[in-house]
Design an enzyme around this catalytic site. Structure first.
Site, PDB file in Angstrom:
ATOM      1  N   HIS A  99     -33.710  75.716  74.567  1.00 40.30           N
ATOM      2  CA  HIS A  99     -34.109  74.334  74.292  1.00 40.30           C
ATOM      3  C   HIS A  99     -35.611  74.132  74.192  1.00 40.30           C
ATOM      4  O   HIS A  99     -36.064  73.034  73.825  1.00 40.30           O
ATOM      5  CB  HIS A  99     -33.513  73.390  75.335  1.00 40.30           C
ATOM      6  CG  HIS A  99     -33.107  72.059  74.771  1.00 40.30           C
ATOM      7  ND1 HIS A  99     -32.232  71.204  75.395  1.00 40.30           N
ATOM      8  CD2 HIS A  99     -33.465  71.424  73.618  1.00 40.30           C
ATOM      9  CE1 HIS A  99     -32.065  70.113  74.669  1.00 40.30           C
ATOM     10  NE2 HIS A  99     -32.803  70.219  73.589  1.00 40.30           N
ATOM     11  N   ASP A 122     -27.436  66.304  76.935  1.00 39.10           N
ATOM     12  CA  ASP A 122     -27.787  67.486  77.717  1.00 39.10           C
ATOM     13  C   ASP A 122     -27.373  67.286  79.169  1.00 39.10           C
ATOM     14  O   ASP A 122     -27.419  66.161  79.689  1.00 39.10           O
ATOM     15  CB  ASP A 122     -29.314  67.682  77.639  1.00 39.10           C
ATOM     16  CG  ASP A 122     -29.783  69.068  78.027  1.00 39.10           C
ATOM     17  OD1 ASP A 122     -29.105  69.746  78.817  1.00 39.10           O
ATOM     18  OD2 ASP A 122     -30.851  69.484  77.549  1.00 39.10           O
ATOM     19  N   HIS A 124     -29.163  68.491  81.441  1.00 37.85           N
ATOM     20  CA  HIS A 124     -30.460  68.472  82.118  1.00 37.85           C
ATOM     21  C   HIS A 124     -31.394  67.463  81.456  1.00 37.85           C
ATOM     22  O   HIS A 124     -31.223  67.110  80.292  1.00 37.85           O
ATOM     23  CB  HIS A 124     -31.088  69.863  82.078  1.00 37.85           C
ATOM     24  CG  HIS A 124     -30.184  70.950  82.579  1.00 37.85           C
ATOM     25  ND1 HIS A 124     -29.322  71.647  81.745  1.00 37.85           N
ATOM     26  CD2 HIS A 124     -29.989  71.449  83.823  1.00 37.85           C
ATOM     27  CE1 HIS A 124     -28.636  72.531  82.460  1.00 37.85           C
ATOM     28  NE2 HIS A 124     -29.015  72.424  83.724  1.00 37.85           N
ATOM     29  N   ASP A 126     -34.743  68.079  81.142  1.00 36.34           N
ATOM     30  CA  ASP A 126     -35.808  68.835  80.462  1.00 36.34           C
ATOM     31  C   ASP A 126     -37.132  68.085  80.511  1.00 36.34           C
ATOM     32  O   ASP A 126     -37.901  68.070  79.554  1.00 36.34           O
ATOM     33  CB  ASP A 126     -35.411  69.145  79.014  1.00 36.34           C
ATOM     34  CG  ASP A 126     -34.242  70.110  78.938  1.00 36.34           C
ATOM     35  OD1 ASP A 126     -33.968  70.789  79.945  1.00 36.34           O
ATOM     36  OD2 ASP A 126     -33.591  70.192  77.886  1.00 36.34           O
ATOM     37  N   HIS A 139     -37.944  76.067  78.708  1.00 34.91           N
ATOM     38  CA  HIS A 139     -36.784  75.341  78.160  1.00 34.91           C
ATOM     39  C   HIS A 139     -36.405  74.145  79.028  1.00 34.91           C
ATOM     40  O   HIS A 139     -35.610  73.304  78.597  1.00 34.91           O
ATOM     41  CB  HIS A 139     -35.583  76.274  77.927  1.00 34.91           C
ATOM     42  CG  HIS A 139     -34.792  76.617  79.149  1.00 34.91           C
ATOM     43  ND1 HIS A 139     -33.458  76.982  79.102  1.00 34.91           N
ATOM     44  CD2 HIS A 139     -35.133  76.678  80.464  1.00 34.91           C
ATOM     45  CE1 HIS A 139     -33.014  77.241  80.316  1.00 34.91           C
ATOM     46  NE2 HIS A 139     -34.007  77.065  81.154  1.00 34.91           N
ATOM     47  N   ASP A 227     -27.774  70.013  73.505  1.00 32.46           N
ATOM     48  CA  ASP A 227     -27.677  71.264  74.248  1.00 32.46           C
ATOM     49  C   ASP A 227     -26.203  71.501  74.551  1.00 32.46           C
ATOM     50  O   ASP A 227     -25.542  70.627  75.135  1.00 32.46           O
ATOM     51  CB  ASP A 227     -28.493  71.138  75.537  1.00 32.46           C
ATOM     52  CG  ASP A 227     -28.632  72.448  76.297  1.00 32.46           C
ATOM     53  OD1 ASP A 227     -27.672  73.238  76.306  1.00 32.46           O
ATOM     54  OD2 ASP A 227     -29.696  72.664  76.904  1.00 32.46           O
ATOM     55  N   ASP A 229     -24.877  73.041  76.776  1.00 30.74           N
ATOM     56  CA  ASP A 229     -24.508  72.988  78.189  1.00 30.74           C
ATOM     57  C   ASP A 229     -24.174  71.568  78.646  1.00 30.74           C
ATOM     58  O   ASP A 229     -23.782  71.359  79.797  1.00 30.74           O
ATOM     59  CB  ASP A 229     -25.567  73.634  79.084  1.00 30.74           C
ATOM     60  CG  ASP A 229     -26.865  72.840  79.224  1.00 30.74           C
ATOM     61  OD1 ASP A 229     -26.886  71.626  78.993  1.00 30.74           O
ATOM     62  OD2 ASP A 229     -27.900  73.459  79.584  1.00 30.74           O
ATOM     63  N   GLU A 272     -28.955  76.439  72.708  1.00 26.39           N
ATOM     64  CA  GLU A 272     -28.501  77.125  73.922  1.00 26.39           C
ATOM     65  C   GLU A 272     -27.145  77.816  73.778  1.00 26.39           C
ATOM     66  O   GLU A 272     -26.444  78.032  74.769  1.00 26.39           O
ATOM     67  CB  GLU A 272     -28.487  76.174  75.124  1.00 26.39           C
ATOM     68  CG  GLU A 272     -29.864  75.682  75.554  1.00 26.39           C
ATOM     69  CD  GLU A 272     -30.716  76.706  76.302  1.00 26.39           C
ATOM     70  OE1 GLU A 272     -30.213  77.815  76.578  1.00 26.39           O
ATOM     71  OE2 GLU A 272     -31.888  76.389  76.607  1.00 26.39           O
TER      72      GLU A 272
END
Length: 300
Positions: A99, A122, A124, A126, A139, A227, A229, A272
């Site tokens: 990312h 996402d 996360h 980030d 990332h 992302d 994830d 990712e």
């Protein structure tokens, strides 16, 4: 949505520790992303991959940000490539890679817009910096960098900063935030829909609220950074930082369909995908399926 589309692969794996995500663009091409978009009536141009340099142990010892020099160089090259796509009045679709490549994507897409919006789908936030990151992995920093917060060699890519205003960001699907990220979210007033909101109100409600939020801010362009994830590991096992309790494949399909119907996106990236950690290319195929929905694919 713009019917002329350019794909850019970014085989970047230096923004984090686990090798393999550099094969993500190839995995999504193998899963048929070009054929899928062509079948939907898009004029697809595959520009190939941005060249990525190799890690320097000497440089790592001089900075708490891992592989800073190589990540900066790659994102400068990506920003230039994306900018050329935008100037050609084509839709940039970037395939990653970790990312950290969002730094270059946003540097390339946001300059023509006065009030760029960003949907950050996402697990996360980030939003870390070199000071708040537990790992030093870049990332985990691209959204902070795009806000103009972080190492100058990252924030100044593209020759301007910030790339986006905090009030024009919507994070969807968050379920893993570091303390420094929580603090920054509160300080900047960033709109976040965690998995609590997704579970409580449903994906349809969350997406409609997110779109209304961006409309109220009169954004003149919207970038999607997705992302893989964000999805639960059961549906997307091939990611570097899986977190239990994510969105389902069905929920994310719905989110993409709602974005397709809204017809507001001016650029997108899917990141990712790590084939080494995957099962029979399941995550890449999920990514390509989501891309299909984002670009208007319907069952009937």
């Amino acid at each position: 949505m713009n019917r002329q589309l350019s794909i850019i692969g970014v085989p970047m794996d230096l923004g984090q520790n686990r090798r393999g995500v550099d094969m993500g663009p190839s995995a999504m091409r193998y899963a048929g992303v070009v054929d899928r978009l062509t079948a939907l009536g898009y004029e697809v141009e595959d520009r190939g991959d941005v060249r990525i340099g190799r890690s320097s142990e000497e440089e790592e010892s001089q900075s708490n940000l891992k592989d800073l020099h190589e990540v900066v160089d790659a994102n400068k090259a990506l920003a230039k490539e994306v900018k050329s796509v935008v100037e050609a009045e084509r839709f940039p679709l970037v395939l990653g890679g970790d990312h950290s490549i969002a730094i270059g994507t946003l540097a390339g897409v946001s300059e023509p817009f006065e009030n760029m919006g960003v949907i950050w789908y996402d697990a996360h936030g980030d939003l870390n910096t070199g000071e708040t990151s537990p790992s030093g992995n870049i990332h985990g920093m691209p959204l902070a960098v795009s806000l103009g917060i972080g190492h100058p060699s990252l924030t100044e890519i593209g020759g301007y900063a910030p790339k986006v205003k905090p009030e024009n960001i919507v994070i969807i699907g968050a379920r893993s935030l570091d303390e420094g990220e929580r603090k920054l979210i509160r300080e900047k007033g960033i709109q976040v829909y965690t998995m609590h909101e997704v579970d409580r109100y449903g994906m349809s409600h969350v997406m409609q609220e997110a779109l209304s939020y961006l409309k109220d801010r009169q954004t003149d362009g919207v970038h999607l950074s997705l992302d893989l994830d964000a999805l639960d590991p059961q549906d997307a096992p091939g990611v570097g930082t899986p977190v239990l309790g994510g969105t389902s494949y069905r929920e994310t399909h719905l989110a993409m369909e709602i974005l397709a119907d809204a017809d507001i996106l001016t650029s997108a990236e899917f990141v990712e995908v790590n084939p080494i950690l995957d099962v029979k290319n399941k995550t890449a195929e999920a990514g390509v399926g989501l891309i299909g929905s984002l670009f208007g694919e319907k069952l009937l």
